[in-house]
Design an enzyme around this catalytic site. Structure first.
Site, PDB file in Angstrom:
ATOM      1  N   LYS A  90       0.800  -1.227   0.000  1.00 32.99           N
ATOM      2  CA  LYS A  90       0.000   0.000   0.000  1.00 32.99           C
ATOM      3  C   LYS A  90       0.830   1.274   0.000  1.00 32.99           C
ATOM      4  CE  LYS A  90      -4.468  -1.561   1.631  1.00 32.99           C
ATOM      5  NZ  LYS A  90      -4.287  -2.978   2.032  1.00 32.99           N
ATOM      6  N   GLU A 112      -9.720   7.003   3.640  1.00 29.35           N
ATOM      7  CA  GLU A 112     -10.619   6.100   4.339  1.00 29.35           C
ATOM      8  C   GLU A 112      -9.807   4.869   4.705  1.00 29.35           C
ATOM      9  OE1 GLU A 112     -10.170   5.950   1.111  1.00 29.35           O
ATOM     10  OE2 GLU A 112      -9.833   3.788   0.933  1.00 29.35           O
ATOM     11  N   SER A 378       1.513  -9.924  -0.786  1.00 29.88           N
ATOM     12  CA  SER A 378       1.196  -8.493  -0.694  1.00 29.88           C
ATOM     13  C   SER A 378       1.595  -7.864   0.631  1.00 29.88           C
ATOM     14  CB  SER A 378      -0.298  -8.276  -0.941  1.00 29.88           C
ATOM     15  OG  SER A 378      -1.071  -9.092  -0.076  1.00 29.88           O
TER      16      SER A 378
END
Ligand SMILES: *Cc1c(COP(=O)(O)O)cnc(C)c1O
Length: 394
Positions: A90, A112, A378
């Site tokens: 991310k 968010e 990930s």
């Protein structure tokens, strides 16, 4: 030539676009007219590349997992996004978008978050770049994800608990959009996945495409060819998968396998397998597959992994599934947890629960012994240790 990339209007086949209230039109339009211009400048590219290298620790290794390969009878490489600063992919996106925000003259960043991973990544980059940051988070999630809330606060972000609806990700997203509507001049909204109105899905995919750019180079080094036979990744909103496949999306030699969260089973009523269960609808500004009831009300998804329980799916992935460019497999909670234990014992790598879904898809495949598979891990499993222990006791 037929392409699976976004078109001029922001669509992937029937999916995508920007279905937004009038009041947001100017913000989204400002972003749309600026993002490619800014991303293409040499000043953006060099600052972005430098931060990815020196701050995130890229390139992330492409690791040949010998024991895992032996287990599945093929050659499996793991793309190690778990080794990035803050523990997942991310941060690649958060850095890119905050750099863009600065270049657009924005002085306040909002985001968010559901499980808190995107919130932490955004708060991290805002600390680094000295930008005020507000993170919207459902009150239920604030209580469930206490550690991430404390991390965001420690990083200097303001965490705003959202008390409408189920008080989870969908409600936090609505609240962030509402805030953006009221503060269009100074505020930049960092979306954490390949979702939302155009240009977000394309922008986030581009910012994550460093993953497939590296895979090409690293495979050439290891295998003497730039492409694998299979690319595998988990999908929540779709950003780590989009990054993994970006440079291969139109290369028919490469098979794409996406793992979505089956939860307790696709037909159990407790699932987040949006591609299988969703119908065409609009969620957070994009036309895509949405889990909804007969009245079109969004259904609350369920998965053991907080990062995968989004009731929509990125428009790019909805189209890949519709066009049969990607094979989509639902991996249930128990299968994912089992796969996480397996990777841990075979390779000494504890994966995030989300990534464990990609690993859980391996046993559903039949490979040839000379197949080259690249599977993206990930994120790391530190945040999921309590869940792993609970499952092991059952
Ligand atoms: C958030 C998250 C995901 C799911 O998001 P995508 O946008 O689908 O990649 C997957 N893995 C990890 C580790 C995450 O934190």
């Amino acid at each position: 030539m037929k392409t699976f990339q976004v078109d001029e209007q922001g669509f992937y086949g029937d999916f995508g676009g920007a279905y937004i209230p009038e009041i947001l039109h100017r913000c989204v339009e400002e972003l749309r007219t600026n993002y490619l211009k800014v991303l293409d400048t040499t000043s953006f590219q060099s600052e972005y590349a430098q931060l990815l290298r020196d701050y995130v620790g890229r390139p992330s290794p492409l690791y040949l997992a010998r024991r895992l390969s032996e287990r599945y009878g093929c050659k499996i490489y793991l793309k190690r996004e778990d080794l990035n600063h803050t523990g997942a992919h991310k941060i690649n996106n958060a850095i890119g978008q905050v750099l863009l925000a600065r270049r657009m003259g924005k002085t306040h960043v909002i985001a968010e978050t559901g499980a808190g991973q995107h919130g932490v990544a955004t708060a991290t980059v805002c600390a680094l770049m000295n930008m005020p940051c507000t993170v919207f988070m459902g009150k239920t999630d604030v209580e469930r994800q206490h550690v991430n809330v404390e991390k965001m606060k420690m990083l200097g972000a303001e965490v705003r608990p959202v008390t409408c609806g189920n008080m989870t990700l969908k409600d936090a997203t609505n609240e962030a959009i509402r805030y953006w509507c009221c503060h269009p001049e100074d505020t930049y909204y960092v979306i954490g996945s390949t979702v939302g109105p155009h240009p977000y899905p394309d922008m986030v995919a581009r910012l994550q495409s460093v993953i497939s750019e590296e895979i090409r180079r690293q495979l050439l080094e290891h295998e003497g060819r730039e492409y694998p036979d299979y690319l595998m990744a988990c999908v929540g909103g779709g950003s780590n998968a989009a990054g993994t496949i970006y440079h291969y999306i139109d290369d028919a030699r490469v098979q794409i396998v996406l793992a979505e969260a089956g939860g307790k089973g696709v037909d159990s009523g407790m699932s987040a397998a949006t591609i299988q269960l969703g119908r065409l609808g609009i969620i957070h500004g994009a036309k895509t597959l949405v889990m909804q009831d007969d009245d079109g009300q969004i259904e609350e998804p369920y998965s053991v992994s907080a990062g995968l329980d989004y009731p929509g799916i990125g428009p790019m992935h909805a189209n890949l599934a519709r066009q049969k460019r990607a094979l989509v497999l639902a991996v249930n909670d128990d299968e994912a947890v089992r796969a996480a234990y397996e990777l841990t014992r075979l390779e000494g790598i504890i994966p995030a629960l989300e990534s464990a879904h990609a690993l859980g898809a391996l046993e559903k495949m039949s490979f040839r012994s000379d197949d080259v598979v690249v599977l993206t891990v990930s994120g790391r499993g530190d945040k999921d240790i309590t869940t792993y222990l609970e499952w092991n006791r059952q």
